[in-house]
Design a protein around this motif. Structure first.
Motif, PDB file in Angstrom:
ATOM      1  N   ASP A 115       0.700  -1.453  -0.198  1.00 50.64           N
ATOM      2  CA  ASP A 115       0.271  -0.352  -0.042  1.00 50.64           C
ATOM      3  C   ASP A 115       1.473   1.334  -0.507  1.00 50.64           C
ATOM      4  O   ASP A 115       0.344   2.177  -0.444  1.00 50.64           O
ATOM      5  CB  ASP A 115      -0.869   0.096   1.590  1.00 50.64           C
ATOM      6  CG  ASP A 115      -0.381  -0.428   2.558  1.00 50.64           C
ATOM      7  OD1 ASP A 115       0.995  -0.954   2.741  1.00 50.64           O
ATOM      8  OD2 ASP A 115      -0.664   0.845   3.579  1.00 50.64           O
ATOM      9  N   LEU A 116       2.418   0.841   0.306  1.00 49.07           N
ATOM     10  CA  LEU A 116       2.815   2.350   0.764  1.00 49.07           C
ATOM     11  C   LEU A 116       3.846   2.731  -0.890  1.00 49.07           C
ATOM     12  O   LEU A 116       3.683   3.993  -1.421  1.00 49.07           O
ATOM     13  CB  LEU A 116       3.299   2.364   1.502  1.00 49.07           C
ATOM     14  CG  LEU A 116       3.456   2.425   3.223  1.00 49.07           C
ATOM     15  CD1 LEU A 116       4.327   2.262   4.289  1.00 49.07           C
ATOM     16  CD2 LEU A 116       1.960   3.500   3.270  1.00 49.07           C
ATOM     17  N   GLN A 117       3.799   1.361  -1.749  1.00 48.11           N
ATOM     18  CA  GLN A 117       4.716   1.253  -2.883  1.00 48.11           C
ATOM     19  C   GLN A 117       3.690   2.305  -3.407  1.00 48.11           C
ATOM     20  O   GLN A 117       3.922   3.048  -3.856  1.00 48.11           O
ATOM     21  CB  GLN A 117       4.890   0.241  -3.590  1.00 48.11           C
ATOM     22  CG  GLN A 117       5.670  -0.690  -2.320  1.00 48.11           C
ATOM     23  CD  GLN A 117       5.951  -2.010  -3.195  1.00 48.11           C
ATOM     24  OE1 GLN A 117       4.912  -2.553  -4.185  1.00 48.11           O
ATOM     25  NE2 GLN A 117       7.140  -3.080  -2.970  1.00 48.11           N
ATOM     26  N   GLU A 118       2.356   1.776  -3.524  1.00 51.44           N
ATOM     27  CA  GLU A 118       1.564   2.416  -4.320  1.00 51.44           C
ATOM     28  C   GLU A 118       1.787   3.973  -4.258  1.00 51.44           C
ATOM     29  O   GLU A 118       1.239   4.825  -4.869  1.00 51.44           O
ATOM     30  CB  GLU A 118       0.188   1.656  -4.438  1.00 51.44           C
ATOM     31  CG  GLU A 118      -0.077   0.727  -4.829  1.00 51.44           C
ATOM     32  CD  GLU A 118      -1.389  -0.488  -4.353  1.00 51.44           C
ATOM     33  OE1 GLU A 118      -2.081   0.175  -3.130  1.00 51.44           O
ATOM     34  OE2 GLU A 118      -1.784  -1.384  -5.079  1.00 51.44           O
ATOM     35  N   LYS A 119       1.628   4.535  -2.877  1.00 50.89           N
ATOM     36  CA  LYS A 119       1.047   6.021  -2.153  1.00 50.89           C
ATOM     37  C   LYS A 119       2.606   6.912  -2.815  1.00 50.89           C
ATOM     38  O   LYS A 119       2.481   7.464  -3.475  1.00 50.89           O
ATOM     39  CB  LYS A 119       0.811   6.111  -1.129  1.00 50.89           C
ATOM     40  CG  LYS A 119      -0.943   5.558  -0.908  1.00 50.89           C
ATOM     41  CD  LYS A 119      -0.733   5.432   0.954  1.00 50.89           C
ATOM     42  CE  LYS A 119      -2.284   5.004   0.965  1.00 50.89           C
ATOM     43  NZ  LYS A 119      -2.125   4.680   2.208  1.00 50.89           N
ATOM     44  N   PHE A 120       3.725   5.530  -3.134  1.00 51.33           N
ATOM     45  CA  PHE A 120       5.387   6.602  -3.120  1.00 51.33           C
ATOM     46  C   PHE A 120       5.360   7.045  -4.703  1.00 51.33           C
ATOM     47  O   PHE A 120       5.154   7.572  -5.518  1.00 51.33           O
ATOM     48  CB  PHE A 120       5.831   5.394  -2.936  1.00 51.33           C
ATOM     49  CG  PHE A 120       7.421   5.905  -3.134  1.00 51.33           C
ATOM     50  CD1 PHE A 120       8.006   6.258  -1.612  1.00 51.33           C
ATOM     51  CD2 PHE A 120       8.225   6.347  -4.052  1.00 51.33           C
ATOM     52  CE1 PHE A 120       9.374   6.090  -1.999  1.00 51.33           C
ATOM     53  CE2 PHE A 120       9.447   5.999  -4.247  1.00 51.33           C
ATOM     54  CZ  PHE A 120      10.064   6.597  -2.508  1.00 51.33           C
ATOM     55  N   SER A 121       4.454   6.182  -5.662  1.00 46.32           N
ATOM     56  CA  SER A 121       4.303   6.373  -7.187  1.00 46.32           C
ATOM     57  C   SER A 121       3.516   7.235  -6.806  1.00 46.32           C
ATOM     58  O   SER A 121       3.855   7.119  -8.234  1.00 46.32           O
ATOM     59  CB  SER A 121       4.250   4.651  -7.748  1.00 46.32           C
ATOM     60  OG  SER A 121       5.162   3.097  -7.202  1.00 46.32           O
ATOM     61  N   THR A 122       2.533   7.100  -6.368  1.00 43.47           N
ATOM     62  CA  THR A 122       1.312   8.769  -6.804  1.00 43.47           C
ATOM     63  C   THR A 122       2.094   9.555  -6.490  1.00 43.47           C
ATOM     64  O   THR A 122       2.148  10.359  -7.402  1.00 43.47           O
ATOM     65  CB  THR A 122       0.405   8.232  -5.919  1.00 43.47           C
ATOM     66  OG1 THR A 122      -0.602   6.994  -6.067  1.00 43.47           O
ATOM     67  CG2 THR A 122      -0.632   9.744  -6.166  1.00 43.47           C
TER      68      THR A 122
END
Length: 342
Positions: free
Chosen positions: A263-270
């Protein structure tokens, strides 16, 4: 292990959705500790008051907001932590978690990155960004990922312009015999030789004095480098040629990325994608502002020339003729995909 790597790569390219069956299969490593705060060192070599510097700060703020403080990014500008020649080994060791080296720094271990140096291969900024954000950009990111880094996004430095103390470089023949400072690059050597100029490889820090003393006559730089390093003080003319491009690839430590919950990977990418849009807008604004400054400043004693369409075409004809020399280095298919990107 293969599943963990697949999750990581998909997250980088924004292919993981917010729901569905794929998200149910999260590895133990990706689940992480919900209370853990992940500290990130973002090292870059330019000043904080540049498009890249401002984008790094934008990203740090945005990712902390999106993750509610679970990711804290500490930005180290101006090579305070490490320079781009050593940053790759620090990423491998996870001493640095994030960096944004220029494309030329990747070429020693990823020869395909010489593509970015090919002259007149990009029609304009719109075409450039379509290449970056499309199939070619993904292919090049995959090359970097295969070397043990997480390739995130491309940031702009800007198109390059010619400057000289000798005859203004307007037609290809004008460059003949001029000593041209270039970065270390086989592509740039061929570009320089194609117009019968003399390539001179010099570290960036030595360029001002070399131009001032006549060690070299000419150079190629984005307006940001040309203006901020005050090359206009030691060059009599600047030609807005947009013949080449300089850019950056933001990369992350693979070890850090694998430890980051999905979930943090996704927010990091966003947050990274938002920072990329911001950086490109800042770069475009700065380029226009610097050109206006150069034109308006009577103290520079530097004449600004802008190529018309016929002059650009003559340059393109000369440069396209040397593309076959790059087929073995870069790949004919990659060059053709770039040219054919719509």
């Amino acid at each position: 292990m293969k599943k963990i790597l697949l999750v990581s790569v998909l997250a980088v390219f924004g292919l993981i959705g917010c729901g569905g069956d794929n998200n149910k299969e999260v590895s133990a490593a990706a689940k992480g500790d919900s209370n853990k705060v992940y500290e990130v060192k973002f090292a870059h070599v330019v000043s904080a008051n540049t498009p890249k510097g401002r984008a790094a700060d934008f990203f740090a703020k945005r990712v902390e907001e999106l993750t509610e403080g679970k990711i804290k990014v500490h930005v180290f500008p101006s090579a305070q932590l490490v320079d781009d020649d050593k940053v790759f080994q620090e990423l491998k060791r996870n001493n640095v978690q994030l960096a944004a080296p220029s494309f030329s720094k990747f070429t020693p271990f990823a020869k395909e990155f010489n593509l970015w140096d090919v002259p007149f291969i990009f029609r304009d900024t719109e075409h450039l960004h379509k290449v970056m954000d499309g199939e070619v950009g993904k292919i090049l990111k995959d090359v970097i990922s295969s070397k043990g880094y997480i390739a995130l996004d491309y940031w702009d430095a800007g198109f390059k312009q010619f400057s000289t103390n000798k005859k203004p470089i307007i037609e290809p023949s004008d460059a003949e015999g001029q000593k041209m400072r270039i970065m270390s690059s086989k592509v740039l050597e061929e570009q320089t030789k194609a117009v019968k100029a003399i390539p001179q490889v010099l570290p960036f820090g030595e360029v001002y004095s070399a131009l001032q003393t006549g060690v070299v006559d000419a150079a190629e730089n984005p307006l940001s480098n040309l203006y901020n390093s005050k090359f206009y003080e030691v060059q009599s003319s600047i030609t807005i040629s947009n013949h080449g491009y300089l850019g950056y690839l933001v990369v992350a430590s693979e070890k850090f990325w694998k430890e980051l919950p999905q979930d943090l990977q996704e927010k990091f990418s966003t947050a990274m994608r938002e920072a990329t849009i911001f950086e490109r807008e800042e770069s475009a604004k700065e380029e226009k502002m610097l050109l206006d400054k150069l034109k308006a400043d009577d103290k520079t004693n530097t004449t600004i020339y802008e190529l018309d369409e016929a002059q650009k075409q003559r340059w393109q004809d000369v440069m396209i003729a040397i593309y076959p020399k790059f087929y073995d280095l870069i790949g004919k298919d990659l060059i053709e995909k770039t040219l054919n990107t719509k």
